[in-house]
Scaffold this motif. Sequence first.
Motif, PDB file in Angstrom:
ATOM      1  N   LYS A 187      -6.818 -28.841   9.269  1.00 45.80           N
ATOM      2  CA  LYS A 187      -5.406 -29.131   9.532  1.00 45.80           C
ATOM      3  C   LYS A 187      -4.792 -30.075   8.512  1.00 45.80           C
ATOM      4  O   LYS A 187      -3.573 -30.033   8.277  1.00 45.80           O
ATOM      5  CB  LYS A 187      -5.247 -29.664  10.954  1.00 45.80           C
ATOM      6  CG  LYS A 187      -5.543 -28.589  11.995  1.00 45.80           C
ATOM      7  CD  LYS A 187      -4.906 -28.866  13.325  1.00 45.80           C
ATOM      8  CE  LYS A 187      -5.507 -30.071  13.997  1.00 45.80           C
ATOM      9  NZ  LYS A 187      -5.027 -30.225  15.377  1.00 45.80           N
ATOM     10  N   ASN A 205      -0.316 -29.589  14.664  1.00 46.14           N
ATOM     11  CA  ASN A 205       0.174 -30.957  14.499  1.00 46.14           C
ATOM     12  C   ASN A 205       0.945 -31.077  13.189  1.00 46.14           C
ATOM     13  O   ASN A 205       0.946 -32.108  12.549  1.00 46.14           O
ATOM     14  CB  ASN A 205      -0.980 -31.958  14.540  1.00 46.14           C
ATOM     15  CG  ASN A 205      -1.911 -31.819  13.342  1.00 46.14           C
ATOM     16  OD1 ASN A 205      -1.919 -30.784  12.679  1.00 46.14           O
ATOM     17  ND2 ASN A 205      -2.682 -32.856  13.066  1.00 46.14           N
ATOM     18  N   TRP A 206       1.566 -29.983  12.791  1.00 45.18           N
ATOM     19  CA  TRP A 206       2.314 -29.963  11.544  1.00 45.18           C
ATOM     20  C   TRP A 206       3.721 -29.410  11.784  1.00 45.18           C
ATOM     21  O   TRP A 206       3.986 -28.746  12.771  1.00 45.18           O
ATOM     22  CB  TRP A 206       1.592 -29.122  10.496  1.00 45.18           C
ATOM     23  CG  TRP A 206       1.433 -27.673  10.909  1.00 45.18           C
ATOM     24  CD1 TRP A 206       2.353 -26.674  10.816  1.00 45.18           C
ATOM     25  CD2 TRP A 206       0.280 -27.090  11.497  1.00 45.18           C
ATOM     26  NE1 TRP A 206       1.852 -25.506  11.303  1.00 45.18           N
ATOM     27  CE2 TRP A 206       0.563 -25.720  11.718  1.00 45.18           C
ATOM     28  CE3 TRP A 206      -0.988 -27.571  11.864  1.00 45.18           C
ATOM     29  CZ2 TRP A 206      -0.351 -24.842  12.290  1.00 45.18           C
ATOM     30  CZ3 TRP A 206      -1.916 -26.698  12.422  1.00 45.18           C
ATOM     31  CH2 TRP A 206      -1.591 -25.347  12.638  1.00 45.18           C
ATOM     32  N   LYS A 207       4.562 -29.713  10.838  1.00 41.04           N
ATOM     33  CA  LYS A 207       5.907 -29.143  10.820  1.00 41.04           C
ATOM     34  C   LYS A 207       6.094 -28.412   9.498  1.00 41.04           C
ATOM     35  O   LYS A 207       5.459 -28.745   8.492  1.00 41.04           O
ATOM     36  CB  LYS A 207       6.963 -30.249  10.956  1.00 41.04           C
ATOM     37  CG  LYS A 207       6.904 -31.024  12.261  1.00 41.04           C
ATOM     38  CD  LYS A 207       7.935 -32.147  12.266  1.00 41.04           C
ATOM     39  CE  LYS A 207       7.862 -32.958  13.550  1.00 41.04           C
ATOM     40  NZ  LYS A 207       8.841 -34.085  13.548  1.00 41.04           N
ATOM     41  N   CYS A 208       6.991 -27.444   9.511  1.00 38.26           N
ATOM     42  CA  CYS A 208       7.321 -26.737   8.276  1.00 38.26           C
ATOM     43  C   CYS A 208       8.769 -26.288   8.370  1.00 38.26           C
ATOM     44  O   CYS A 208       9.162 -25.618   9.329  1.00 38.26           O
ATOM     45  CB  CYS A 208       6.409 -25.528   8.065  1.00 38.26           C
ATOM     46  SG  CYS A 208       6.661 -24.713   6.469  1.00 38.26           S
ATOM     47  N   MET A 262       2.093 -27.104   4.081  1.00 40.98           N
ATOM     48  CA  MET A 262       3.416 -26.978   4.698  1.00 40.98           C
ATOM     49  C   MET A 262       4.438 -27.860   3.973  1.00 40.98           C
ATOM     50  O   MET A 262       5.606 -27.490   3.809  1.00 40.98           O
ATOM     51  CB  MET A 262       3.352 -27.345   6.172  1.00 40.98           C
ATOM     52  CG  MET A 262       2.514 -26.393   7.013  1.00 40.98           C
ATOM     53  SD  MET A 262       3.063 -24.688   6.861  1.00 40.98           S
ATOM     54  CE  MET A 262       1.855 -23.842   7.887  1.00 40.98           C
ATOM     55  N   ASN A 263       3.995 -29.035   3.532  1.00 38.20           N
ATOM     56  CA  ASN A 263       4.891 -29.895   2.750  1.00 38.20           C
ATOM     57  C   ASN A 263       5.289 -29.234   1.436  1.00 38.20           C
ATOM     58  O   ASN A 263       6.452 -29.265   1.021  1.00 38.20           O
ATOM     59  CB  ASN A 263       4.227 -31.235   2.469  1.00 38.20           C
ATOM     60  CG  ASN A 263       4.284 -32.178   3.657  1.00 38.20           C
ATOM     61  OD1 ASN A 263       4.522 -31.757   4.791  1.00 38.20           O
ATOM     62  ND2 ASN A 263       4.043 -33.454   3.414  1.00 38.20           N
ATOM     63  N   ILE A 289       1.427 -37.385   4.886  1.00 35.70           N
ATOM     64  CA  ILE A 289       0.052 -37.116   4.455  1.00 35.70           C
ATOM     65  C   ILE A 289      -0.647 -38.447   4.209  1.00 35.70           C
ATOM     66  O   ILE A 289      -0.140 -39.314   3.492  1.00 35.70           O
ATOM     67  CB  ILE A 289       0.037 -36.257   3.182  1.00 35.70           C
ATOM     68  CG1 ILE A 289       0.817 -34.954   3.412  1.00 35.70           C
ATOM     69  CG2 ILE A 289      -1.387 -35.941   2.763  1.00 35.70           C
ATOM     70  CD1 ILE A 289       0.292 -34.093   4.533  1.00 35.70           C
ATOM     71  N   ASN A 300       5.626 -33.665   6.882  1.00 39.20           N
ATOM     72  CA  ASN A 300       4.440 -34.294   7.467  1.00 39.20           C
ATOM     73  C   ASN A 300       4.024 -35.478   6.606  1.00 39.20           C
ATOM     74  O   ASN A 300       3.997 -35.383   5.366  1.00 39.20           O
ATOM     75  CB  ASN A 300       3.275 -33.285   7.520  1.00 39.20           C
ATOM     76  CG  ASN A 300       3.648 -32.012   8.248  1.00 39.20           C
ATOM     77  OD1 ASN A 300       3.867 -32.016   9.450  1.00 39.20           O
ATOM     78  ND2 ASN A 300       3.752 -30.905   7.508  1.00 39.20           N
ATOM     79  N   ARG A 327      -1.331 -29.186   6.739  1.00 36.46           N
ATOM     80  CA  ARG A 327      -0.174 -30.071   6.724  1.00 36.46           C
ATOM     81  C   ARG A 327       0.344 -30.263   5.291  1.00 36.46           C
ATOM     82  O   ARG A 327       1.552 -30.237   5.043  1.00 36.46           O
ATOM     83  CB  ARG A 327      -0.550 -31.421   7.344  1.00 36.46           C
ATOM     84  CG  ARG A 327      -0.702 -31.375   8.860  1.00 36.46           C
ATOM     85  CD  ARG A 327      -1.535 -32.561   9.393  1.00 36.46           C
ATOM     86  NE  ARG A 327      -1.081 -33.846   8.883  1.00 36.46           N
ATOM     87  CZ  ARG A 327      -0.050 -34.518   9.383  1.00 36.46           C
ATOM     88  NH1 ARG A 327       0.609 -34.029  10.417  1.00 36.46           N
ATOM     89  NH2 ARG A 327       0.296 -35.678   8.878  1.00 36.46           N
ATOM     90  N   ASP A 337      -6.004 -36.796   6.144  1.00 40.15           N
ATOM     91  CA  ASP A 337      -5.782 -35.362   5.963  1.00 40.15           C
ATOM     92  C   ASP A 337      -6.792 -34.737   5.001  1.00 40.15           C
ATOM     93  O   ASP A 337      -6.842 -33.507   4.885  1.00 40.15           O
ATOM     94  CB  ASP A 337      -4.360 -35.103   5.472  1.00 40.15           C
ATOM     95  CG  ASP A 337      -3.326 -35.328   6.569  1.00 40.15           C
ATOM     96  OD1 ASP A 337      -3.397 -34.622   7.585  1.00 40.15           O
ATOM     97  OD2 ASP A 337      -2.485 -36.233   6.414  1.00 40.15           O
TER      98      ASP A 337
END
Length: 830
Positions: free
Chosen positions: A807, A610-613, A814-815, A739, A737, A811, A743
């Motif tokens: 997660k 459920n994250w992006k990078c 990844m940020n 936050i 993402n 997240r 989180d």
Amino acid sequence: MKKIFFTLVFYCGWSLAGAQQVRPASSEKIYSEIAQLRNLVNVLYVAAHPDDENTRLLAWLVNDRHIRTGYFSLTRGDGGQNILGSEQGEALGLIRTHELMEARKLDGAEQFFSRAIDFGFSKTYQETFRHWNENLLTSDAVWVFRKFRPDVVICRFPPDTMAGHGQHAASAIIAARAFKLSGNKQEDSDRLHYYPIWQPTRLLQNTYRFGDRNTTSEDQFKIKVGQYLPMLGMGSGELAGMSRSVHKSQGAGTPSVPGIQTEYFKLIDGDSIKTSLFDGIDITWDREGRPDIETDLRQIETKFDFRRPEASIPGLLAVRKKIEAITDEYWKKEKLQEIDKTILDCTGFMAELYTKQPQAVRGAELPFTLRIISRYSSPVILTSIKWDANETPLDVRMHPDSLFTFEHKITIPADEPYTQPYWMKNPHVEKDMFSVQEDTLLSLPETPDNLVVMLTLKIGNSDFKVPVPLSYKKLDPVKGDVVEQLRIVPDASIAFYAPLLITRPDGSVQADVKIHAFKEIKGATLNITGTQSNLATINGFNLAAGGDTIVPVNIAADLTTMEGNNDFYISAALVDGDNTLKLTQHLIQYNHIPTLQYFTEPVAKVLRANWKCTAKKIGVIEGPGDFTTTFLRLAGMDVDVLKESDFTDAAKLKKYDAIITGIRAVNVEKRMAYWLPVLFQYAANGGTLVMQYNTTQDLATTKMGPYPFSISGLRVTEEDAKVEFIDPANKLLTFPNLITEADFDGWVQERGLYFASKWDSQYQPLFRMHDEGEQPLEGCTLTARIGSGNYIYTSLSFSRQLPAGNKGAIRLLMNLLSAGTPEAPPIKTK
């Protein structure tokens, strides 16, 4: 050398813990054993963790005063750091247990444990007892008091904040409660058939000066220790440094300090103290009304010949007869065990029983070699070898330095337990407490070795039973002979290659299962099951003994949807006829401890991403045992582990979207002092440098950032502590993402550690947090612009959260990694 050939097929059921060879002690050690035979007194030291004990005092009591001394550590150190490798949690506790055992071999003390799991640093005993069952641990302490029967109990820590750690304070509280209850027949009455009640005479605290904490005062009772011991060639302070330095996983190297030091003691409970730790306690054989035994032992000690220890055997055998006649069952058993070992040591007796393979399955038949030798001038007679219910009578007269060799074939019992730590065998019934289902195992430092052969020797007119464990022996070209416990293993080990799996964009899962067969297996079936359903079945496995098989498993998206929308677990099992195999073998191998084995179930956690990078290519400078590299690769990133040649020119690093350093990288990688200026230039050229926490000890450089900041021992240990966002609009908290406070749900062990305490105005803190009753801390994550790039220092415990699959932490990481990518908006600067 004499060889006696015959085949013995047997099943061993005897119990033994300790070394894998029976070897004699040195003359210096034998002399100390004789001196200890004169002392009818025990001392128990109590603290919370491996390396908490005052090894200087333990070494002095054992080697100077010849007092039987034990260390009772509530935990095995599971929550500590690991500077050697990737083991965390209970696996680290297993390492630290055996580091403690190696330390005890040096200083001569004994070792005990409770069921408590070290869950990490805590600041108060109230926080500690939210994790630990205080009543159950008090019961454990009572068990150790009654089993060991100390006259004097010594705590390392006070029961308050001066202890510096909530678990430290808890150890003092537990000891004080047990001191009052150990002599109460109503306490643990259902276990009195093992050990009767016992009331120690006094409870002390061994006070100390450490940093800004000083619990000593000049009106306390004092002892001078560290005097030179000619038989050791050093004082107890020097021996203590060697003992403590065995705790290598903690980086606990300690100087060996010569000379006399003062130990301070505060009376906590029991009889007063004025002149000696043993005021009012008769520690001689007068305690049993047998001054004649005291006299005999003094004569043996006075006449002891270091060149001919066997000359003491007739006198020791005579004393042994007298000990057999005393009425106190505790002292009879204790002193017979001690004198039997001393007599055997005086003979120079050695025995080893070994095979050439390190592990075996149940039912396997293995060839073994038994070698025995005695150096005593009067013959020791081997009268029998006993296995299972059968006994082979013999009459082997062992003349001095004549080596006897027996060749055996031994069958491993079909019901022999797998070799593993008893405290890790069962699921936890209570939070942060090991489940020990057999009372007789409670407090033992390791699992007793049941696979032994029992020898009966006749020395003089007395019989001696000598258990010899089944061992594995090999010749290592560097180490020489390596002798270890024979490990019993299941027919096969099944493991997921990765403990974490991440769903593909379409929801499917790719998992690789590794099967190692310890015996030949034909026609087996591999089953993969989820929380709700069977996910895959693969039939027809034929596995050769000793081989590895990698099985790729594809789980379609329509099957993963049956597990719901949340993360889930999958498990593997190999079915071979009526035998279902579902254990993963783990081996721990370091040079300073024996090879260790434990098992877990073959389970992997599946994360629904459920994250992006936006960062794709990452450079990593690894710290000790860091999971960062593994996780980033699992997440689909292109990861390079950086090496010396990468730091000749910052331009060579431009290809990386971000570079991240592992935990404690500046502590363990001494070249960081030269690499960091290159990394700062990389960031100034537009890169993103993310640094994870370092400790305050032994830094390669204190210039860890482009602008000054300093780190401290400050931390937030409450994993559910509230987190405030200092600047919620900061792009590090919104891209890619968003936050939120959610989180930070479900974090394990802690929020963060070794926070920055002071920093230049160029840095901007991201978060504010604190433990209950403390001032807010802002030094867990600092960000700064440098040139056209970004520098981020974070003390958040990603090293705990990533292996746990948290997660929210993923997240956020990844940020941080995405901060310098073209898609990322610019970070706000001051």
